[in-house]
Design an enzyme around this catalytic site. Structure first.
Site, PDB file in Angstrom:
ATOM      1  N   ASP A 169      24.035  -8.477   4.755  1.00  0.00           N
ATOM      2  CA  ASP A 169      23.490  -7.128   4.822  1.00  0.00           C
ATOM      3  C   ASP A 169      23.719  -6.439   3.469  1.00  0.00           C
ATOM      4  OD1 ASP A 169      23.156  -4.420   5.296  1.00  0.00           O
ATOM      5  OD2 ASP A 169      23.802  -4.606   7.391  1.00  0.00           O
TER       6      ASP A 169
ATOM      7  N   HIS B 119      -1.643   0.757 -11.281  1.00  0.00           N
ATOM      8  CA  HIS B 119      -2.505  -0.219 -11.958  1.00  0.00           C
ATOM      9  C   HIS B 119      -3.663   0.446 -12.726  1.00  0.00           C
ATOM     10  CE1 HIS B 119      -0.164  -2.852  -9.599  1.00  0.00           C
ATOM     11  NE2 HIS B 119      -0.969  -3.055  -8.587  1.00  0.00           N
TER      12      HIS B 119
ATOM     13  N   LYS C 276     -10.227  -1.281  -0.206  1.00  0.00           N
ATOM     14  CA  LYS C 276     -10.141  -2.517   0.582  1.00  0.00           C
ATOM     15  C   LYS C 276     -11.448  -2.655   1.364  1.00  0.00           C
ATOM     16  CE  LYS C 276      -5.567  -3.134  -0.055  1.00  0.00           C
ATOM     17  NZ  LYS C 276      -5.112  -4.205  -0.943  1.00  0.00           N
TER      18      LYS C 276
HETATM   19  C1  BG6 Z   1      -0.865  -4.717  -5.363  1.00  0.00           C
HETATM   20  C2  BG6 Z   1      -1.257  -3.890  -4.176  1.00  0.00           C
HETATM   21  O1  BG6 Z   1       0.007  -4.006  -6.205  1.00  0.00           O
HETATM   22  O2  BG6 Z   1      -2.025  -5.073  -6.109  1.00  0.00           O
HETATM   23  C3  BG6 Z   1      -2.267  -4.639  -3.313  1.00  0.00           C
HETATM   24  O3  BG6 Z   1      -0.111  -3.572  -3.405  1.00  0.00           O
HETATM   25  C4  BG6 Z   1      -3.436  -5.095  -4.153  1.00  0.00           C
HETATM   26  O4  BG6 Z   1      -2.705  -3.817  -2.244  1.00  0.00           O
HETATM   27  C5  BG6 Z   1      -2.947  -5.844  -5.381  1.00  0.00           C
HETATM   28  O5  BG6 Z   1      -4.239  -5.942  -3.341  1.00  0.00           O
HETATM   29  C6  BG6 Z   1      -4.090  -6.197  -6.329  1.00  0.00           C
HETATM   30  O6  BG6 Z   1      -3.597  -7.070  -7.304  1.00  0.00           O
HETATM   31  P1  BG6 Z   1      -4.480  -8.254  -7.885  1.00  0.00           P
HETATM   32  O7  BG6 Z   1      -3.644  -8.876  -8.954  1.00  0.00           O
HETATM   33  O8  BG6 Z   1      -4.766  -9.190  -6.747  1.00  0.00           O
HETATM   34  O9  BG6 Z   1      -5.735  -7.598  -8.404  1.00  0.00           O
END
Ligand code: BG6
Length: 470
Positions: A91, A236, A322
């Site tokens: 833990d 991102h 998505k």
């Molecule tokens: C992640 C997200 O950081 O990046 C995901 O949590 C997303 O939801 C992913 O699908 C996308 O990353 P990549 O490299 O597959 O474009």
């Protein structure tokens, strides 16, 4: 201030908290295998998790993960990786777990601790490491999300900095480890032809799309606490904006890049509810762990301004979602049309003005679109792309690159505290105050309202994937 840290000493062990989790299974083990194949992994790898696993069971999991990610094409590299593994079960709230970790680390002096665990456990583990004396001369690698708003990011930073020095903290944004994204920085500053046009005088708008044609893939519970804006846009996509928008770094060195990127986040105008369109795909509420009346967005489009000398008045449109029509990521920098319409078919009357397009995934490419005349008496033509395809099959995955860099103490491709906080400040006004989500059909490009958001400046460019016959 946390412990001092000699940034030149390579880590002599890698500790993975959350070794039985999804991230380890999907991303980290394949990355370690790739490092083993390349001969760059030669230190003990200590897995930590709550369950009581035997070393044999851990080795089995690691082999399975590598099978699932591709194939085992180098048995020696796999055996080498398996021989490096150690395991500690316990833990995270129990100081005994950290004592056991200390034993497992044996005589190593400079471990890199990787937190591949749910964010709510970050603080517990950081404090546990500090209390057990495991932070001295060590590094910490923190997975995203780094906070879920400005206040929680600041609190997490404070705790991390009370135990580790800033240059011993490696905040992962795996997009920074992608070749196509590193190429944005390179392409901008290794060429001289871009700079004269790369500003408000010539650029009409910039748009970035990160589209995925799948849903939350069993991560409904996580998604309910995040949503698209927190999951991929604040990190991102904002990182991509910063690389596209930053001023030239003052010197050769990544400290200079960090400085310029941070200034972009500081110059971003805080978002307002009317700058954001939130969508939710039909069927999301039936996913495991999702509330029946959920208002969490699985699609987000937004209009952003950077109030700087270079970008004043240029709109930046970002969208991600998505269950969209394709899985692709792309940047489109649209230029202004020529000042005078000398030809009847000049843009934008029949479409887009010239643009520069960066395809970021699934493949990597740069295209520059310009008009050329058709043969014949009339002065008419069409827009065609000069296309630079950049397929590099040998490239490292982001996780291989980033783990290797962190263990060498190279923070170039990680995010810095001031930048993370400034990015949260930009989205802060719309995290709690926003319009309700608008439903959209899976397989579409999101709600129509996203088209209306961009309408004054044109239309979204939907990434076109060339289907390869199988
Ligand atoms: C992640 C997200 O950081 O990046 C995901 O949590 C997303 O939801 C992913 O699908 C996308 O990353 P990549 O490299 O597959 O474009």
């Amino acid at each position: 201030m946390g412990n001092t840290h000699d940034r030149t000493i390579p880590s002599d062990a890698l500790v993975i908290f959350g070794v039985t989790g999804d991230l380890a299974h999907k991303m980290i083990f394949p990355a370690l295998y790739a490092m083993s194949k390349r001969g760059t992994l030669n230190v003990p790898v200590v897995g930590v998790a709550a369950s009581q696993l035997s070393l044999t069971e851990l080795r089995k999991r690691v082999s399975e993960s590598i099978w699932q990610a591709g194939k085992i094409d180098d048995q020696n590299a796999l055996d080498h990786l398996l021989s490096l593994l150690r395991y500690v079960g316990g833990d995270y709230n129990n100081p005994g777990t950290f004592e056991a970790l200390k034993q497992a680390l044996d005589d190593t002096q400079h471990p890199a601790h990787y937190l591949a665990i749910p964010p709510k456990l970050f603080t517990t583990v950081i404090k546990g490491l500090g209390a057990a004396g495991l932070a001295t001369q060590a590094r910490i690698i923190v997975e995203k999300p780094f906070g879920r708003d400005l206040a929680s990011a600041q609190a997490l930073n404070r705790i991390a900095l009370s135990v580790f020095a800033e240059d011993a903290i490696f905040r992962i944004d795996h997009y920074l480890g992608k070749e196509a994204i590193m190429n944005i920085l390179y392409f901008r500053f290794a060429n001289s032809f871009l700079e004269p046009i790369w500003n408000r005088n010539c650029v009409a708008s910039v748009q970035i799309t990160l589209a995925e044609n799948f849903g939350v893939k069993g991560r409904g519970m996580f998604y309910e606490s995040a949503g698209c804006l927190r999951d991929v846009i604040q990190n991102h996509l904002f990182q991509i904006v910063a690389l596209l928008a930053m001023e030239p770094p003052a010197y050769q060195g990544f400290g200079a890049v960090h400085n310029e990127k941070a200034k972009i986040f500081q110059a971003m105008r805080p978002l307002q509810p009317d700058d954001v369109v939130r969508g939710q795909y039909t069927g999301y509420r039936d996913e495991l762990g999702v509330a029946k009346d959920s208002d969490v967005e699985t699609f987000c489009a937004l209009r952003l301004f950077i109030d700087s000398w270079r970008w004043q008045g240029v709109p930046w449109y970002l969208r991600s979602g998505k269950c969209l029509a394709e899985t692709a990521a792309e940047v489109l920098v649209e230029l202004k049309p020529p000042p005078q319409r000398l030809f009847d078919d000049s843009a934008p009357a029949d479409g887009r003005a010239n643009y520069l397009r960066f395809r970021l995934s699934p493949n990597s490419a740069v295209a520059l679109a310009a008009r050329v005349k058709h043969a014949g008496k009339e002065f008419v033509g069409d827009q065609r792309e000069l296309y630079l395809l950049d397929e590099q099959p040998e490239e490292r995955t982001p996780y291989e690159r980033l783990l290797g860099d962190a263990m060498l103490g190279d923070g170039a491709l990680f995010t810095r505290e001031d930048a993370v906080e400034a990015a949260w400040a930009v989205v802060a006004p719309v995290l709690g105050t926003h319009h309700p989500v608008i439903p959209y059909e899976p397989g579409s490009w999101g709600p129509k309202q996203a088209d209306m958001l961009i309408a004054a400046d044109g239309s979204w460019y939907n990434p076109i994937l060339v289907k390869v016959a199988t």
